[in-house]
Design a protein around this motif. Structure first.
Motif, PDB file in Angstrom:
ATOM      1  N   THR A 104     -11.074  66.273-110.076  1.00 45.12           N
ATOM      2  CA  THR A 104     -11.380  67.646-109.890  1.00 45.12           C
ATOM      3  C   THR A 104     -12.574  67.699-108.932  1.00 45.12           C
ATOM      4  O   THR A 104     -12.871  68.489-108.154  1.00 45.12           O
ATOM      5  N   VAL A 105     -13.692  66.803-109.449  1.00 44.27           N
ATOM      6  CA  VAL A 105     -14.857  66.896-108.675  1.00 44.27           C
ATOM      7  C   VAL A 105     -14.712  66.536-107.120  1.00 44.27           C
ATOM      8  O   VAL A 105     -15.075  67.182-106.409  1.00 44.27           O
ATOM      9  N   ASP A 106     -13.730  65.503-106.855  1.00 51.23           N
ATOM     10  CA  ASP A 106     -13.358  65.266-105.158  1.00 51.23           C
ATOM     11  C   ASP A 106     -12.847  66.611-104.826  1.00 51.23           C
ATOM     12  O   ASP A 106     -13.094  66.860-103.590  1.00 51.23           O
ATOM     13  N   LEU A 107     -11.832  67.292-105.395  1.00 48.50           N
ATOM     14  CA  LEU A 107     -11.199  68.257-104.855  1.00 48.50           C
ATOM     15  C   LEU A 107     -12.307  69.409-104.684  1.00 48.50           C
ATOM     16  O   LEU A 107     -12.192  70.251-103.447  1.00 48.50           O
ATOM     17  N   MET A 108     -13.216  69.585-105.457  1.00 47.15           N
ATOM     18  CA  MET A 108     -14.101  70.832-105.228  1.00 47.15           C
ATOM     19  C   MET A 108     -15.086  70.305-104.033  1.00 47.15           C
ATOM     20  O   MET A 108     -15.632  71.184-103.314  1.00 47.15           O
ATOM     21  N   ILE A 109     -15.618  69.031-103.808  1.00 46.20           N
ATOM     22  CA  ILE A 109     -16.554  68.727-103.086  1.00 46.20           C
ATOM     23  C   ILE A 109     -15.852  68.799-101.497  1.00 46.20           C
ATOM     24  O   ILE A 109     -16.173  69.102-100.494  1.00 46.20           O
ATOM     25  N   ARG A 110     -14.495  68.497-101.635  1.00 39.88           N
ATOM     26  CA  ARG A 110     -13.618  68.584-100.273  1.00 39.88           C
ATOM     27  C   ARG A 110     -13.610  70.135 -99.720  1.00 39.88           C
ATOM     28  O   ARG A 110     -13.617  70.515 -98.782  1.00 39.88           O
ATOM     29  N   SER A 111     -13.281  71.116-100.839  1.00 43.21           N
ATOM     30  CA  SER A 111     -13.149  72.332-100.490  1.00 43.21           C
ATOM     31  C   SER A 111     -14.610  72.887 -99.910  1.00 43.21           C
ATOM     32  O   SER A 111     -14.671  73.764 -99.235  1.00 43.21           O
ATOM     33  N   ILE A 112     -15.851  72.538-100.992  1.00 43.77           N
ATOM     34  CA  ILE A 112     -17.018  72.869-100.323  1.00 43.77           C
ATOM     35  C   ILE A 112     -17.455  72.496 -98.875  1.00 43.77           C
ATOM     36  O   ILE A 112     -17.763  72.926 -98.049  1.00 43.77           O
ATOM     37  N   LEU A 149     -17.212  68.169-122.261  1.00 45.55           N
ATOM     38  CA  LEU A 149     -17.646  66.694-122.467  1.00 45.55           C
ATOM     39  C   LEU A 149     -16.898  66.266-123.794  1.00 45.55           C
ATOM     40  O   LEU A 149     -17.063  65.034-124.160  1.00 45.55           O
ATOM     41  N   ARG A 150     -16.021  67.174-124.163  1.00 45.58           N
ATOM     42  CA  ARG A 150     -15.183  66.381-125.379  1.00 45.58           C
ATOM     43  C   ARG A 150     -14.178  65.186-124.944  1.00 45.58           C
ATOM     44  O   ARG A 150     -13.778  65.372-123.946  1.00 45.58           O
ATOM     45  N   GLY A 151     -14.243  64.373-125.958  1.00 48.57           N
ATOM     46  CA  GLY A 151     -13.169  63.250-125.458  1.00 48.57           C
ATOM     47  C   GLY A 151     -13.826  62.064-124.510  1.00 48.57           C
ATOM     48  O   GLY A 151     -14.966  62.142-124.202  1.00 48.57           O
ATOM     49  N   ASP A 152     -12.858  61.314-124.152  1.00 45.23           N
ATOM     50  CA  ASP A 152     -13.339  60.116-123.406  1.00 45.23           C
ATOM     51  C   ASP A 152     -12.890  60.612-121.724  1.00 45.23           C
ATOM     52  O   ASP A 152     -12.322  61.678-121.608  1.00 45.23           O
ATOM     53  N   PRO A 153     -13.700  59.975-121.061  1.00 38.98           N
ATOM     54  CA  PRO A 153     -13.672  60.310-119.554  1.00 38.98           C
ATOM     55  C   PRO A 153     -12.188  59.939-118.936  1.00 38.98           C
ATOM     56  O   PRO A 153     -11.556  59.453-119.556  1.00 38.98           O
ATOM     57  N   ARG A 154     -11.884  61.106-118.264  1.00 41.05           N
ATOM     58  CA  ARG A 154     -10.365  60.961-117.676  1.00 41.05           C
ATOM     59  C   ARG A 154     -10.450  60.967-116.140  1.00 41.05           C
ATOM     60  O   ARG A 154     -11.271  61.499-115.606  1.00 41.05           O
ATOM     61  N   ARG A 155      -9.423  60.583-115.710  1.00 38.68           N
ATOM     62  CA  ARG A 155      -9.149  60.346-114.060  1.00 38.68           C
ATOM     63  C   ARG A 155      -9.186  61.799-113.603  1.00 38.68           C
ATOM     64  O   ARG A 155      -9.683  62.035-112.411  1.00 38.68           O
ATOM     65  N   SER A 156      -8.554  62.723-114.349  1.00 38.41           N
ATOM     66  CA  SER A 156      -8.556  64.162-113.871  1.00 38.41           C
ATOM     67  C   SER A 156      -9.738  64.748-113.507  1.00 38.41           C
ATOM     68  O   SER A 156     -10.067  65.501-112.595  1.00 38.41           O
ATOM     69  N   ASP A 157     -10.985  64.232-114.236  1.00 35.13           N
ATOM     70  CA  ASP A 157     -12.392  64.778-114.170  1.00 35.13           C
ATOM     71  C   ASP A 157     -12.673  64.346-112.673  1.00 35.13           C
ATOM     72  O   ASP A 157     -13.497  65.274-112.185  1.00 35.13           O
ATOM     73  N   ILE A 158     -12.526  62.975-112.473  1.00 37.53           N
ATOM     74  CA  ILE A 158     -12.797  62.646-111.119  1.00 37.53           C
ATOM     75  C   ILE A 158     -12.157  63.178-109.996  1.00 37.53           C
ATOM     76  O   ILE A 158     -12.787  63.784-108.902  1.00 37.53           O
TER      77      ILE A 158
END
Length: 297
Positions: free
Chosen positions: A284-292, A273-282
Motif C-alpha cells: 500500500t505504501v509503495d503504491l501511494m508513493i508511486r501515485s505521488i 496498528l492492530r495485529g502483526d505487520p503484513r505485506r499488504s501494508d508495504i
C-alpha cells in the motif's frame, strides 16, 4: 432441573410410558461439562495448547505408525530369511516366523534386543553368523534410532507446531474482527484521554456525545501520558497493538506533525496498528508513493 432428574430417576420402575431414566442420567452427566469452564483461564493456556497441538498432529502420528510398521515388516522379512532358517542356532527361535520376527525387530528398534536370558542378541548373531550379519544389525540399529526416529519426531513436531500456529492465528483473527472488543477498548482509551487532558471532560453517555467526541483534538503530551496509563495499556494490549509502539504513539498518530491529534486520526491510526505487520501494508505504501511520484512528475 435437579428435581426433575431425581423424579425421573425414581419413576424408572413405576411408570411405563415415561422415557428411560438412563437418558436423564446422561443429561446429568453432561452437566460435568461445567468442569471444563475453568480451562478457559490463562492458567491452563499451555495445557490447552498442548492438547490442541496433539490433536493437530494426530494425522502425522498415525501416518508415522503406518510407516514404522511397514519398515519393521520389511526388515523382519529379511531377518526371517537370514536368521530364522538355520536350525540349531540360538537366535533362530526369535525369527522362526514373520510375526515372531516382527516382534523381535520391534523390540530391537527400542533397545530391548536381548534374549530371554538377558544376553544381547547381537552377540549371538556375531558368534553364529559372523561379522557381516553383525554389521548389518548394527546398521539397522543406527538407521532406526538416528535416522527413522529422528525424521518421524521432526515431522511430528513440525506438524504440531504448524497446527498450534494455525489455531493461534485463527484466534487472533477472531479477536481482530471482534467489533465489541474494539468498541469497548476504544471507549476506555477515550475516557482515559479526557480524564488526563485538563481541557476536556468525560461525557456521562458517550453514545449521546458522538459529535462532541469527534471534534476533540488531543495534544501530543496527553497521548504520551495515556500510553503510560495502566488501564490504557491494558486496552492497547487487548487491541493487539505492539508494546514497542506505545512510546511513539504521539508521533505515529500525528502524520502532519501539528502537535495535536484528532480522535478521528487516533481511531484510524490505532486500527492500522492492530495485529502483526503484513505485506499488504508495504504494498500500500509503495503504491501511494508511486501515485505521488506520477502526480508530481
Amino acid at each position: 432441573l435437579q428435581l426433575i432428574l431425581v423424579i425421573a430417576d425414581g419413576s424408572e420402575h413405576s411408570g411405563e410410558g415415561l422415557p428411560s431414566a438412563s437418558l436423564f442420567r446422561l443429561i446429568r452427566l453432561l452437566k460435568l461439562a461445567r468442569i471444563l469452564r475453568p480451562l478457559r483461564s490463562d492458567v491452563f493456556r499451555d495445557l490447552l495448547a498442548m492438547v490442541q497441538g496433539m490433536v493437530g498432529g494426530m494425522a502425522t502420528l498415525l501416518w508415522s505408525v503406518v510407516f514404522f510398521v511397514l519398515f519393521v515388516y520389511l526388515v523382519s522379512l529379511v531377518f526371517r530369511e537370514v536368521f530364522g532358517r538355520r536350525e540349531g542356532a540360538s537366535v533362530s527361535r526369535f525369527f522362526d516366523s514373520v510375526p515372531r520376527s516382527m516382534l523381535t525387530t520391534f523390540r530391537c528398534s527400542f533397545g530391548d534386543c536381548t534374549s530371554s536370558a538377558g544376553t544381547p542378541l547381537f552377540e549371538h548373531i556375531n558368534n553364529e553368523y559372523g561379522a557381516p550379519a553383525s554389521i548389518g544389525c548394527c546398521l539397522f540399529a543406527f538407521v532406526i534410532t538416528v535416522g527413522l526416529f529422528n525424521v518421524i519426531s521432526a515431522i511430528f513436531v513440525q506438524s504440531t507446531m504448524t497446527a498450534a500456529e494455525a489455531m493461534e492465528r485463527r484466534k487472533k483473527r477472531d479477536r481482530l474482527g471482534d467489533r465489541l472488543l474494539w468498541s469497548t477498548r476504544i471507549c476506555t482509551l477515550i475516557k482515559r484521554m479526557m480524564d488526563i487532558s485538563p481541557e476536556h471532560t468525560v461525557p456521562e453517555k458517550m453514545s449521546e456525545a458522538i459529535s462532541e467526541v469527534f471534534s476533540v483534538d488531543v495534544p501530543a503530551h496527553v497521548i504520551n501520558a495515556v500510553s503510560r496509563d495502566p488501564e490504557a495499556i491494558s486496552a492497547l494490549n487487548d487491541l493487539e497493538i505492539s508494546p514497542e509502539d506505545y512510546d511513539f504513539l504521539s508521533d505515529i498518530l500525528d502524520p502532519d506533525l501539528s502537535g495535536s491529534i484528532s480522535l478521528e486520526e487516533f481511531f484510524d491510526g490505532l486500527y492500522r496498528l492492530r495485529g502483526d505487520p503484513r505485506r499488504s501494508d508495504i504494498v500500500t505504501v509503495d503504491l501511494m508513493i508511486r501515485s505521488i511520484q506520477q502526480q508530481v512528475g
